[in-house]
Motif scaffolding. Structure first.
Motif, mmCIF file in Angstrom:
data_model
loop_
_atom_site.group_PDB
_atom_site.id
_atom_site.type_symbol
_atom_site.label_atom_id
_atom_site.label_comp_id
_atom_site.label_asym_id
_atom_site.label_seq_id
_atom_site.Cartn_x
_atom_site.Cartn_y
_atom_site.Cartn_z
ATOM 1 N N TRP A 457 0.719 -1.021 0.049
ATOM 2 C CA TRP A 457 0.427 -0.399 -0.023
ATOM 3 C C TRP A 457 0.680 1.217 0.001
ATOM 4 C CZ3 TRP A 457 -4.726 -0.182 -0.846
ATOM 5 C CH2 TRP A 457 -5.682 -1.384 -1.038
ATOM 6 N N GLY A 458 2.405 1.474 0.663
ATOM 7 C CA GLY A 458 3.254 2.393 0.092
ATOM 8 C C GLY A 458 2.216 3.356 0.722
ATOM 9 N N ARG A 459 1.812 4.695 0.150
ATOM 10 C CA ARG A 459 2.004 6.056 0.272
ATOM 11 C C ARG A 459 0.420 5.882 -0.065
ATOM 12 N NH1 ARG A 459 6.655 9.840 -1.998
ATOM 13 N NH2 ARG A 459 9.036 8.910 -1.382
ATOM 14 N N ARG A 460 -0.212 4.854 -0.504
ATOM 15 C CA ARG A 460 -1.385 5.292 -0.558
ATOM 16 C C ARG A 460 -2.295 4.922 0.501
ATOM 17 N NH1 ARG A 460 -3.543 0.653 -4.479
ATOM 18 N NH2 ARG A 460 -1.769 -0.953 -3.301
ATOM 19 N N ILE A 461 -1.625 4.751 1.923
ATOM 20 C CA ILE A 461 -1.667 4.719 3.164
ATOM 21 C C ILE A 461 -0.890 5.692 4.166
ATOM 22 C CG2 ILE A 461 -2.954 2.579 3.442
ATOM 23 C CD1 ILE A 461 -1.179 1.409 4.573
ATOM 24 N N PRO A 462 -1.791 6.728 4.769
ATOM 25 C CA PRO A 462 -0.633 7.654 5.690
ATOM 26 C C PRO A 462 0.066 7.440 6.403
ATOM 27 C CG PRO A 462 -2.976 7.098 6.963
ATOM 28 C CD PRO A 462 -3.166 6.465 5.582
ATOM 29 N N PRO A 463 1.372 7.697 6.781
ATOM 30 C CA PRO A 463 2.980 7.475 7.668
ATOM 31 C C PRO A 463 2.384 7.188 8.888
ATOM 32 C CG PRO A 463 2.240 9.858 6.877
ATOM 33 C CD PRO A 463 2.069 9.287 6.146
ATOM 34 N N VAL A 464 2.596 6.500 9.824
ATOM 35 C CA VAL A 464 2.639 5.589 11.103
ATOM 36 C C VAL A 464 2.390 7.024 11.944
ATOM 37 C CG1 VAL A 464 3.720 4.260 13.120
ATOM 38 C CG2 VAL A 464 3.368 3.235 11.063
ATOM 39 N N ASP A 465 3.926 7.936 11.893
ATOM 40 C CA ASP A 465 3.427 9.286 12.773
ATOM 41 C C ASP A 465 2.464 10.027 13.027
ATOM 42 O OD1 ASP A 465 6.579 8.019 13.578
ATOM 43 O OD2 ASP A 465 7.092 9.079 12.593
ATOM 44 N N SER A 466 1.431 9.812 11.759
ATOM 45 C CA SER A 466 0.433 10.760 11.735
ATOM 46 C C SER A 466 -0.652 10.078 12.316
ATOM 47 C CB SER A 466 0.576 11.395 10.212
ATOM 48 O OG SER A 466 -0.063 10.229 9.351
ATOM 49 N N VAL A 467 -0.568 8.903 11.809
ATOM 50 C CA VAL A 467 -1.883 8.233 12.434
ATOM 51 C C VAL A 467 -1.779 7.922 14.262
ATOM 52 C CG1 VAL A 467 -2.940 6.173 12.731
ATOM 53 C CG2 VAL A 467 -2.251 6.513 10.491
ATOM 54 N N VAL A 468 -0.887 7.749 14.749
ATOM 55 C CA VAL A 468 -0.010 7.500 15.651
ATOM 56 C C VAL A 468 -0.233 8.899 16.595
ATOM 57 C CG1 VAL A 468 1.360 7.312 17.887
ATOM 58 C CG2 VAL A 468 1.472 4.987 15.902
ATOM 59 N N ASP A 469 -0.148 9.835 16.221
ATOM 60 C CA ASP A 469 -0.559 10.915 16.719
ATOM 61 C C ASP A 469 -1.871 11.838 17.206
ATOM 62 O OD1 ASP A 469 2.274 12.089 16.803
ATOM 63 O OD2 ASP A 469 2.616 12.575 15.408
ATOM 64 N N SER A 470 -2.886 11.296 15.849
ATOM 65 C CA SER A 470 -4.019 11.556 16.222
ATOM 66 C C SER A 470 -4.707 11.273 16.950
ATOM 67 C CB SER A 470 -4.709 10.952 14.023
ATOM 68 O OG SER A 470 -4.567 10.707 13.931
ATOM 69 N N VAL A 471 -4.616 9.192 16.399
ATOM 70 C CA VAL A 471 -5.057 8.359 17.980
ATOM 71 C C VAL A 471 -5.033 8.906 19.931
ATOM 72 C CG1 VAL A 471 -5.179 5.732 18.747
ATOM 73 C CG2 VAL A 471 -4.787 6.698 16.352
ATOM 74 N N VAL A 472 -3.499 9.159 19.802
ATOM 75 C CA VAL A 472 -3.376 9.369 21.048
ATOM 76 C C VAL A 472 -3.863 11.094 21.140
ATOM 77 C CG1 VAL A 472 -1.503 10.468 22.524
ATOM 78 C CG2 VAL A 472 -0.827 8.304 20.923
ATOM 79 N N GLU A 473 -4.032 11.975 20.393
ATOM 80 C CA GLU A 473 -3.943 13.053 20.700
ATOM 81 C C GLU A 473 -5.838 12.615 21.474
ATOM 82 O OE1 GLU A 473 -5.660 17.778 18.375
ATOM 83 O OE2 GLU A 473 -4.864 15.659 17.596
ATOM 84 N N VAL A 474 -6.386 11.485 21.284
ATOM 85 C CA VAL A 474 -7.772 11.936 21.085
ATOM 86 C C VAL A 474 -8.059 11.079 21.981
ATOM 87 C CG1 VAL A 474 -9.353 13.179 19.075
ATOM 88 C CG2 VAL A 474 -8.290 10.792 19.398
ATOM 89 N N VAL A 475 -7.293 10.462 22.060
ATOM 90 C CA VAL A 475 -7.549 8.592 23.166
ATOM 91 C C VAL A 475 -6.767 8.225 24.073
ATOM 92 C CG1 VAL A 475 -9.418 8.098 21.507
ATOM 93 C CG2 VAL A 475 -6.668 6.524 21.754
ATOM 94 N N GLY A 476 -5.294 9.510 24.097
ATOM 95 C CA GLY A 476 -4.274 9.572 25.082
ATOM 96 C C GLY A 476 -3.378 8.128 24.615
ATOM 97 N N SER A 477 -2.761 7.956 25.607
ATOM 98 C CA SER A 477 -1.658 6.210 25.040
ATOM 99 C C SER A 477 -2.164 5.769 25.536
ATOM 100 C CB SER A 477 -0.323 6.644 26.083
ATOM 101 O OG SER A 477 0.639 8.000 25.795
#
Length: 529
Positions: A457-477
């Motif tokens: 899927w390469g660049r067709r799915i978002p990078p790990v960092d951006s997903v982790v940041d957005s998830v942690v921002e709303v549900v915490g660690s």
């Protein structure tokens, strides 16, 4: 005859005390004390003999002190304190009584008062060379410092792989307050801006029961035995400590939450004034205790909890009173770490002043439908911003396509791609992205965990960092989010990834674990990622 009987009772009581037969010792000392008080009154009524009065006073003081020690061992702290106070009215600097009273106050987490007793005892000549007294003074100083500052540090214990005794912890209440909650009844709120990982409060369990069957959930019969033992422990605690009874009486038993008063948070401070000796408290009946525990007890290794050390091998259920005021949200901002019988509650993401502190009562890295089912089993409806947003967009065609893909077993990368494309078409921005990524976290986890999927899927799915940041921002660690980061760190070893893993780790374990110890914990998680 009276003197002979008193001598017999004193000898018997002392023998029982030395044999650690506490209950029988209390009974015998009580007989001696009653007889001694009668003799004292008689001596005062007759021609006073100073030597005789002094002898009787000393005997009474020592007997009260010894009965206090026995009651302390039985955890009958209120009665033990009354004995100490009565003994100190006879002899204000009685060494043995001061030592006993200090130990009782320390067990009641009233550190400053305990330290005062120990320091007064140090003046006595008997204290010379007393290692135990010096040890109590140092321990009390440390606990008083922790209670006052919240500067907890369990790093050394973590780095020693949890070997040896649990770290010495204290009660602590940080920048939080109790208020009326828009979520349900009463809630705990931040009184200032708080960084992720900051300790909010620490408190010891009123009672805790652990299964000897290991960490797995026990069968029904074993749970019934645990529940009975747990109820007995709570009843025992409330009978022996009026302050504990008062605190538990403030908890909800499932009735209309809106009608309940908001208690002053000072009630839960260890140094709060205890009027138990002058006030009469109404005993809680067993049915009310059961209702309170049904609503408020916590499973140690729950969704929001992490058990450190040997207790992680057990299934434990306990009552931590202040934690009972924390409501649920699908965008939680706090987690708890269990160390021994203490629970340390910390911010799992940054908090703003006035924000309500919330736990996840169940797995919030789940789709809306599953979260609704869990809410129903818990007996409430969640009306958080995330649930409202997902309710609004759930009928959209883009969301139906993602759900159909999941139902039909579509490859994880495909589900992620479909969700990201759908969010673009629906113009989902900011935290809303984090809401939906959290709901379909299982697909993200599987996609990023598979080298084949990442390459396909390469660049067709978002990078790990951006997903982790957005998830942690709303549900915490969350441990699962951290594992994805660690998996990437094992491959790249970059500085940015390392710092991000430490940041998520702070939200998971709290700032009570410093950097080197955090590395130990992350290395342990990494081996399972």
């Amino acid at each position: 005859m009276a003197e002979e009987l008193m001598q017999q009772l004193r000898s018997k009581a002392t023998e029982l005390l030395l044999r650690e037969e506490w209950k029988e010792s209390v009974q015998t000392y009580s007989q001696f004390i009653s007889l001694c008080q009668v003799q004292l009154q008689k001596a005062r009524d007759l021609q006073p003999n100073p030597d005789n009065l002094s002898k009787l006073d000393k005997s009474l003081c020592l007997a009260l002190s010894n009965r206090a020690e026995a009651r302390f061992r039985l955890r009958e702290f209120a009665e033990a304190l009354r004995d100490c106070d009565e003994a100190l009215r006879i002899e204000s600097a009685h060494f043995k009584t001061l030592l006993c009273k200090g130990k009782i106050l320390m067990n009641l987490n009233r550190y400053a008062m305990a330290l005062g007793c120990f320091k007064t005892a140090l003046v006595d000549s008997q204290s010379c060379g007393s290692e135990s007294l010096n040890g109590y003074v140092e321990k009390c100083k440390k606990l008083e410092f922790l209670w006052r500052t919240g500067a907890f540090d369990i790093s050394e214990w973590v780095m020693n792989r949890f070997q040896g005794k649990f770290p010495e912890l204290s009660e602590y209440i940080g920048p939080v307050d109790l208020r009326k909650s828009e979520i349900s009844g009463r809630g705990l709120f931040a009184t200032k801006n708080i960084d992720a990982g900051t300790l909010l409060f620490s408190t010891k369990a009123v009672a805790i029961e652990r299964s000897i069957l290991g960490g797995e959930v026990p069968n029904e019969n074993a749970q019934l035995v645990m529940w009975k033992n747990f109820i007995d422990q709570v009843n025992n605690s409330t009978c022996k400590c009026p302050k504990t009874l008062n605190m538990i009486g403030k908890l909800s038993s499932g009735e209309e939450e809106c009608s309940l008063e908001v208690p002053d948070i000072g009630l839960f401070s260890p140094e709060a004034e205890d009027n138990s000796t002058s006030l009469c408290f109404e005993k809680l009946d067993t049915n009310r205790v059961i209702s309170i525990l049904d609503v408020n007890s916590l499973v140690e290794n729950g969704v929001s909890g992490k058990v450190l050390g040997k207790n992680g091998d057990y299934y434990g259920i306990g009552l931590w009173v202040l934690a009972c005021f924390i409501n649920h949200s699908c965008v939680p901002n706090a987690r708890r770490v269990h160390v021994g019988d203490y629970v340390l509650v910390h911010a799992s993401r940054d908090l703003k002043a006035g924000e309500e502190i919330t736990f996840a009562y169940f797995d919030v890295l789940s789709p809306l439908g599953k979260r609704k089912e869990m809410c129903k089993s818990w007996g409430f409806d969640c009306a958080c911003k995330r649930c409202k947003f997902e309710e609004e967009i759930s009928p959209r065609q883009e969301m139906r396509e993602v759900e159909i893909g999941v139902e039909r077993g579509m490859e994880a990368g495909g589900v992620v791609f479909r969700l990201e494309e759908g969010m673009k078409r629906m113009m989902v921005r900011g935290k809303a992205k984090g809401y939906l990524r959290s709901s379909f976290w299982a697909a993200f986890f599987d996609a990023y965990s598979s080298e084949k999927s990442v390459k396909r899927w390469g660049r067709r799915i978002p990078p790990v960092d951006s997903v982790v940041d957005s998830v942690v921002e709303v549900v915490g660690s969350d441990e699962r989010v951290l594992k994805i980061l660690l998996g990437r760190l094992n491959k790249s070893g970059g500085v940015v990834e390392t710092e991000k893993a430490f940041k998520v780790g702070r939200g998971l374990y709290g700032k009570v674990v410093k950097k080197q110890a955090m590395k130990t914990l992350l290395d342990g998680l990494s081996s399972y990622s």
